[in-house]
Each structure stands twice: as C-alpha cells, then as structure tokens.
Design a protein around this motif. Sequence first.
Motif, mmCIF file in Angstrom:
data_model
loop_
_atom_site.group_PDB
_atom_site.id
_atom_site.type_symbol
_atom_site.label_atom_id
_atom_site.label_comp_id
_atom_site.label_asym_id
_atom_site.label_seq_id
_atom_site.Cartn_x
_atom_site.Cartn_y
_atom_site.Cartn_z
ATOM 1 N N ALA A 80 0.840 -1.200 0.000
ATOM 2 C CA ALA A 80 0.000 0.000 0.000
ATOM 3 C C ALA A 80 0.876 1.251 0.000
ATOM 4 N N ALA A 81 1.873 1.265 0.875
ATOM 5 C CA ALA A 81 2.713 2.461 0.993
ATOM 6 C C ALA A 81 3.471 2.720 -0.306
ATOM 7 N N ARG A 82 3.989 1.668 -0.920
ATOM 8 C CA ARG A 82 4.698 1.841 -2.197
ATOM 9 C C ARG A 82 3.737 2.362 -3.270
ATOM 10 N N ALA A 83 2.523 1.750 -3.309
ATOM 11 C CA ALA A 83 1.551 2.168 -4.331
ATOM 12 C C ALA A 83 1.112 3.611 -4.114
ATOM 13 N N MET A 84 1.187 4.087 -2.871
ATOM 14 C CA MET A 84 0.794 5.469 -2.582
ATOM 15 C C MET A 84 1.962 6.443 -2.792
ATOM 16 N N GLY A 85 3.099 5.897 -3.250
ATOM 17 C CA GLY A 85 4.209 6.773 -3.621
ATOM 18 C C GLY A 85 5.251 7.002 -2.533
ATOM 19 N N LYS A 86 5.135 6.278 -1.405
ATOM 20 C CA LYS A 86 6.171 6.412 -0.361
ATOM 21 C C LYS A 86 7.455 5.758 -0.860
ATOM 22 N N ASP A 87 8.615 6.237 -0.362
ATOM 23 C CA ASP A 87 9.847 5.581 -0.799
ATOM 24 C C ASP A 87 10.040 4.273 -0.017
ATOM 25 N N VAL A 88 11.092 3.540 -0.393
ATOM 26 C CA VAL A 88 11.248 2.191 0.156
ATOM 27 C C VAL A 88 11.370 2.217 1.688
ATOM 28 N N ARG A 89 12.242 3.083 2.213
ATOM 29 C CA ARG A 89 12.432 3.114 3.680
ATOM 30 C C ARG A 89 11.161 3.514 4.410
ATOM 31 N N GLU A 90 10.482 4.532 3.886
ATOM 32 C CA GLU A 90 9.213 4.950 4.516
ATOM 33 C C GLU A 90 8.217 3.791 4.508
ATOM 34 N N SER A 91 8.180 3.081 3.389
ATOM 35 C CA SER A 91 7.218 1.985 3.252
ATOM 36 C C SER A 91 7.559 0.841 4.203
ATOM 37 N N LEU A 92 8.849 0.540 4.338
ATOM 38 C CA LEU A 92 9.262 -0.546 5.248
ATOM 39 C C LEU A 92 8.958 -0.163 6.693
ATOM 40 N N ASN A 93 9.230 1.089 7.051
ATOM 41 C CA ASN A 93 8.955 1.525 8.424
ATOM 42 C C ASN A 93 7.453 1.499 8.717
ATOM 43 N N PHE A 94 6.673 1.899 7.728
ATOM 44 C CA PHE A 94 5.216 1.863 7.907
ATOM 45 C C PHE A 94 4.750 0.419 8.111
ATOM 46 N N ALA A 95 5.227 -0.472 7.240
ATOM 47 C CA ALA A 95 4.828 -1.884 7.328
ATOM 48 C C ALA A 95 5.236 -2.478 8.671
ATOM 49 N N LYS A 107 -5.040 4.086 14.814
ATOM 50 C CA LYS A 107 -4.086 4.828 15.645
ATOM 51 C C LYS A 107 -2.649 4.547 15.166
ATOM 52 N N ALA A 108 -2.362 3.263 14.947
ATOM 53 C CA ALA A 108 -1.007 2.890 14.502
ATOM 54 C C ALA A 108 -0.733 3.464 13.118
ATOM 55 N N ARG A 109 -1.737 3.404 12.230
ATOM 56 C CA ARG A 109 -1.538 3.917 10.869
ATOM 57 C C ARG A 109 -1.279 5.425 10.892
ATOM 58 N N ASP A 110 -2.098 6.135 11.662
ATOM 59 C CA ASP A 110 -1.954 7.596 11.668
ATOM 60 C C ASP A 110 -0.601 8.008 12.271
ATOM 61 N N ALA A 111 -0.146 7.225 13.254
ATOM 62 C CA ALA A 111 1.159 7.545 13.861
ATOM 63 C C ALA A 111 2.300 7.255 12.894
ATOM 64 N N ALA A 112 2.108 6.250 12.043
ATOM 65 C CA ALA A 112 3.227 5.800 11.197
ATOM 66 C C ALA A 112 3.254 6.448 9.818
ATOM 67 N N LEU A 113 2.120 6.925 9.340
ATOM 68 C CA LEU A 113 2.089 7.451 7.951
ATOM 69 C C LEU A 113 2.713 8.830 7.841
#
Length: 315
Positions: free
Chosen positions: A272-287, A309-315
């Motif tokens: 999801a994070a990659r498809a939304m345009g986040k870079d690799v590190r951001e996406s891995l940290n979110f996951a 709550k977890a999503r909003d804190a991490a995105l």
Amino acid sequence: MPNLVIFGETMVELSKATDELYKKGFAGDVHSVALYLKRAALDEQVKAYLMCACGQDLSGDQLIETLHEQNIQSDLALRHPERTIGLYMVNTDANGERSFDYWRSTSAAKETLELLEQQGNNKLLDLKPDVFFFSGITLAILSDESRAKLWPLLEQLRDQGCDILFDPNYRARLWNDNLDKARGEFEKAFKLSTTLLPSLEDVEMLFGISEFEAAANKLLELNPTATLLIKDGPNGMLYRDETEQFHLAVTPVKTVVDTTAAGDSFNGSFLAARAMGKDVRESLNFAAAIAAEVIQHRGAVIPLEPYNKARDAAL
Ligand code: AMP
C-alpha cells in the motif's frame, strides 16, 4: 491508479463466539494481505483485487459481499460450478493456545487457474496489473497441473511490465513434509518473480541458511536481478535492489500476543505504501509499525481503532 492483484486461497473461518457457538468469517494469508493493503490505501489511491475461487452458493455470495465491505475488488473472485470454498476451524485450548482444523483438500481455490483459463486468462491480463502478489501457501494448494499453468502466466504478466511479488511462507505440512518438492517449486517462483519477500526462517528451512547476507546471496544466485526483502521478526530486515542494500532495525514488541498475520499485514502495508508513492524506507517503516501493532492483538484482523491509531502515527 495502481492495480494490485493478490492471488491465493481465502477460506471460511469458524471461530468460537461463545462456548457453544461459532461465528463465520472469511480469512487466509493472502486475504489478510489484501485487507491490510486496503486498510492503508484509499479507494482512489489503489485498487486491490483478490484473485481466488469460491462456489456458486451462499458462502460464495457472502465472500463477495465481504470483499465489497472490505473495499477489495471481487472481479477475480471466480465462481466454481461444482466445488465450494475451503473451511477451517480455530480451536483454543485451556492455555489459550490456538490450533486449526482444515477442510480444504477439494476446495474451489485449487482450481482457480483452471477457472481463469476457461475465460482465456484475459480477465487477469486485461487489467494490466502493476503488481501481482502470491505466496508459498498459494503454490502449495495448487495441483502440479495447476502450478504448470502459473509459470507462463507469470511470464506474460512480467512481459506486460507487472511486478511479481512472492512470499514463500513455507509450511512443511502443506507440502506433506516433502522439502525437495517444495524447494523445486519455490525455486521456479523465485526465478520468475521480481521481488522476493521471504522470512529468514523460510530461507533457513528451504536452504539451511540462517544469516541475512548468505540468504541474500542464495536468492541472488537463483535470480540475480530480484529485489529482496528478507524479514526476521524483531531482528529487523535486509532490503536489496539494483541501487541499494541496507539493514533496517525494528523496535521489538515487548508483549507479543499472537503473531498470526505478522508477515501478511507487513506485506499488505508495504504494498500500500509503495503504491501510494512512499519511498522504500518509509514503506518498510510503515509496514513494520503496522505488523508490530497486529501482533499485540489476537487473530489476523485487529480492531479498527488500534489499527487507525497505529496507521496515523506511522504514515
Ligand atoms: P516475520 O514474518 O516474523 O519476520 O514478521 C514480519 C514482520 O513483523 C517483521 O519484519 C517485523 O516488522 C514484524 N515483527 C514480527 N515480530 C516482531 C516482534 N517481536 N517485534 C516487532 N516487530 C515484529
């Protein structure tokens, strides 16, 4: 908008509601991937299709309804004229330990590729998916004949420019403890995929390798251009693509309640994070943040409130 196709078996899940009553839901490893993908990404950002099979019966209708409720596209939920959806029951013993009984040996899912083929495979190919995800559990439930249909399909998808992601999710029991057979099939999948998402434990069970670098080298031997993401629970992960390679630490969870869907929620959130345009590190940290929340709750699908709550804190 990116189209992502997630292929595998979803089953009816019966879990205890009270001492005497079971409640019916739908679940499976790839279903969890699709669910966490859609929890993270809005409809206008990403379309997620679950490619699976069910019967032309009430349970099939209910699965389709459930997918709609979960904002997962049902166009590739194929209906089998004779078979029905597989089923499993969650048992919990006096100590709270969970075990599972399965009725899936003649499930509709085993013939998903036959059903797709009857429609000329176009139902999938015409979607021009950006991502096609499948797991070792998907592979394990297919017959030899069915797996033989998968390989050329993956090649066609690749030729269309689709990213093929494979998580081996090795379960010895699903391969009747035939490690050689599993290894042979996994090697084909590793070679045809563009991104490999094993856990270090998978690589250890398949190849007897228990260190990140050696595991990466083994996978690159099989597929020199693959992007690699090797996960090892609280010990972080190794990421490698053609431009970079790095280790990423995760914050270990102190009180793990249930590791069900740790890897699946990780994979869905990463996609999801990659498809939304986040870079690799951001996406891995979110996951990693979502997976860390998921393992602090019982079951694969955690309540929306802690999830949000977890999503909003991490995105
Ligand atoms: P695994 O499949 O066990 O490697 O878990 C998938 C992902 O879940 C890992 O890459 C971590 O991000 C997360 N995870 C699993 N176990 C833990 C843990 N004990 N503490 C923190 N994160 C974890």
